[in-house]
Design a protein around this motif. Sequence first.
Motif, PDB file in Angstrom:
ATOM      1  N   PRO A  93       0.817  -1.229   0.000  1.00 23.70           N
ATOM      2  CA  PRO A  93       0.000   0.000   0.000  1.00 23.70           C
ATOM      3  C   PRO A  93       0.844   1.269   0.000  1.00 23.70           C
ATOM      4  CG  PRO A  93      -0.875  -1.585   1.556  1.00 23.70           C
ATOM      5  CD  PRO A  93       0.446  -2.118   1.110  1.00 23.70           C
ATOM      6  N   THR A  94       1.967   1.247   0.715  1.00 24.35           N
ATOM      7  CA  THR A  94       2.837   2.427   0.735  1.00 24.35           C
ATOM      8  C   THR A  94       3.414   2.696  -0.645  1.00 24.35           C
ATOM      9  OG1 THR A  94       3.411   2.011   3.051  1.00 24.35           O
ATOM     10  CG2 THR A  94       4.853   3.476   1.805  1.00 24.35           C
ATOM     11  N   TYR A  95       3.842   1.644  -1.324  1.00 22.04           N
ATOM     12  CA  TYR A  95       4.395   1.812  -2.678  1.00 22.04           C
ATOM     13  C   TYR A  95       3.332   2.355  -3.629  1.00 22.04           C
ATOM     14  CZ  TYR A  95       6.660   0.798  -7.114  1.00 22.04           C
ATOM     15  OH  TYR A  95       7.210   0.905  -8.367  1.00 22.04           O
ATOM     16  N   LEU A  96       2.120   1.833  -3.553  1.00 25.59           N
ATOM     17  CA  LEU A  96       1.043   2.313  -4.422  1.00 25.59           C
ATOM     18  C   LEU A  96       0.718   3.775  -4.135  1.00 25.59           C
ATOM     19  CD1 LEU A  96      -1.340  -0.794  -4.377  1.00 25.59           C
ATOM     20  CD2 LEU A  96       0.221  -0.076  -6.205  1.00 25.59           C
ATOM     21  N   LEU A  97       0.769   4.156  -2.846  1.00 26.13           N
ATOM     22  CA  LEU A  97       0.534   5.553  -2.485  1.00 26.13           C
ATOM     23  C   LEU A  97       1.603   6.452  -3.087  1.00 26.13           C
ATOM     24  CD1 LEU A  97      -0.858   7.804  -0.832  1.00 26.13           C
ATOM     25  CD2 LEU A  97       0.608   7.133   1.088  1.00 26.13           C
ATOM     26  N   ILE A  98       2.863   6.064  -2.922  1.00 32.22           N
ATOM     27  CA  ILE A  98       3.970   6.858  -3.464  1.00 32.22           C
ATOM     28  C   ILE A  98       3.866   6.953  -4.991  1.00 32.22           C
ATOM     29  CG2 ILE A  98       6.475   6.965  -3.714  1.00 32.22           C
ATOM     30  CD1 ILE A  98       5.444   7.639  -0.930  1.00 32.22           C
ATOM     31  N   LYS A  99       3.479   5.884  -5.626  1.00 33.28           N
ATOM     32  CA  LYS A  99       3.342   5.883  -7.085  1.00 33.28           C
ATOM     33  C   LYS A  99       2.201   6.786  -7.541  1.00 33.28           C
ATOM     34  CE  LYS A  99       2.571   2.785 -11.019  1.00 33.28           C
ATOM     35  NZ  LYS A  99       2.339   1.378 -11.443  1.00 33.28           N
ATOM     36  N   ASP A 157      14.484   2.688   0.720  1.00 31.87           N
ATOM     37  CA  ASP A 157      13.543   3.465  -0.075  1.00 31.87           C
ATOM     38  C   ASP A 157      14.157   3.862  -1.416  1.00 31.87           C
ATOM     39  OD1 ASP A 157      15.362   5.055   1.180  1.00 31.87           O
ATOM     40  OD2 ASP A 157      13.953   6.593   1.806  1.00 31.87           O
ATOM     41  N   GLY A 158      15.464   4.131  -1.432  1.00 32.28           N
ATOM     42  CA  GLY A 158      16.129   4.416  -2.702  1.00 32.28           C
ATOM     43  C   GLY A 158      16.155   3.207  -3.615  1.00 32.28           C
ATOM     44  N   LEU A 159      16.314   2.037  -3.037  1.00 29.60           N
ATOM     45  CA  LEU A 159      16.287   0.801  -3.819  1.00 29.60           C
ATOM     46  C   LEU A 159      14.890   0.513  -4.337  1.00 29.60           C
ATOM     47  CD1 LEU A 159      18.119  -1.668  -4.612  1.00 29.60           C
ATOM     48  CD2 LEU A 159      17.234  -2.788  -2.560  1.00 29.60           C
ATOM     49  N   LEU A 160      13.887   0.916  -3.585  1.00 28.17           N
ATOM     50  CA  LEU A 160      12.506   0.584  -3.919  1.00 28.17           C
ATOM     51  C   LEU A 160      11.885   1.578  -4.892  1.00 28.17           C
ATOM     52  CD1 LEU A 160      10.273  -1.481  -3.121  1.00 28.17           C
ATOM     53  CD2 LEU A 160       9.544   0.156  -1.384  1.00 28.17           C
ATOM     54  N   TYR A 161      12.158   2.863  -4.725  1.00 28.11           N
ATOM     55  CA  TYR A 161      11.438   3.890  -5.473  1.00 28.11           C
ATOM     56  C   TYR A 161      12.247   4.531  -6.597  1.00 28.11           C
ATOM     57  CZ  TYR A 161       8.512   3.685  -1.270  1.00 28.11           C
ATOM     58  OH  TYR A 161       7.723   3.263  -0.237  1.00 28.11           O
ATOM     59  N   ILE A 162      13.553   4.331  -6.641  1.00 24.50           N
ATOM     60  CA  ILE A 162      14.403   5.045  -7.587  1.00 24.50           C
ATOM     61  C   ILE A 162      15.048   4.072  -8.568  1.00 24.50           C
ATOM     62  CG2 ILE A 162      16.400   6.546  -7.861  1.00 24.50           C
ATOM     63  CD1 ILE A 162      14.055   7.944  -6.568  1.00 24.50           C
TER      64      ILE A 162
END
Length: 293
Positions: A126-132, A214-219
């Motif tokens: 859910p956090t990843y979907l929110l950030i996206k 978070d850098g590995l996950l979102y960038i």
Amino acid sequence: MVHMTFGEKMFQYVLLIFIVLICGVMIYPFIHMLAVSFSTPIEAIRPGLHLIPLEFSLDAYKQAFASQQIWIGFGNTIFRTVVGTLLGLFFMSITAYPLAKKQLPHRKWFTLLIVFTMFFQGGLIPTYLLIKNIGLINTQWVYILAPPFLISTFSLIILRNFFMNIPSELEDSAKIDGANEVRILFSLVIPLSKPILATVGLWLAVSHWNAWFDGLLYIQDTTKMLLQIYLRRLVIDNSQNEMSMIMDQMAGDVVPESIKAAVLMIATIPILLVYPFLQKYFVKGIFIGSLKG
């Protein structure tokens, strides 16, 4: 020690020896990597203890600083640490200040909802979907705005408790002089809260500097890569492409062990230099901030 019994003295000596051993175990890896980073290739690959560089060399640091990716990662990490720490302190201060006021309507319920997030969170997906969905993927602002860095619940509670210890008479006198709540917060409360702000700021800075997941996950954009991601690819993933790229950018004889140690020191020493400037506030801030619930 003069008025202690023999058993109490022995306990103190054993405790002291135990603490020294624990400190040695914790400090040795840093000393080892520091010695390897300043050693020649032959000395760097020598098995055994490395306490001092027997053969001194700066080639590993020259090779490391010759890599453009290190400078990119260093800049992104500094941006994240400085901006993230300042914004975190600002938003946590303006959130903790009203929560410290007994006259705030439904104050206990607001506090309970905030504390609730310490134990129950939305989860990774859910956090990843929110950030996206809010468009923070592949932007530097994801480092600062993505939870839990902008507002840390634990640090927020510590700030709230500290603000509750500030005498209300000071604020009442400021109100008599015509100051509103915003003026009181920034002209009176914040200056009086330097110990706790320095403590929380240190926590935030260390968290931002060491963060990598978070850098590995979102960038995915390499121009927005953090220094810690780059270090992870060198040390943990043992990326041969990254290592060969560094070693090909500058002539000289180095070994992977020296490069890894040098990059590790580059990523560690800057944040260590912050501690001496905030140490005098640390104990006072955490002690006073934890007194009142």
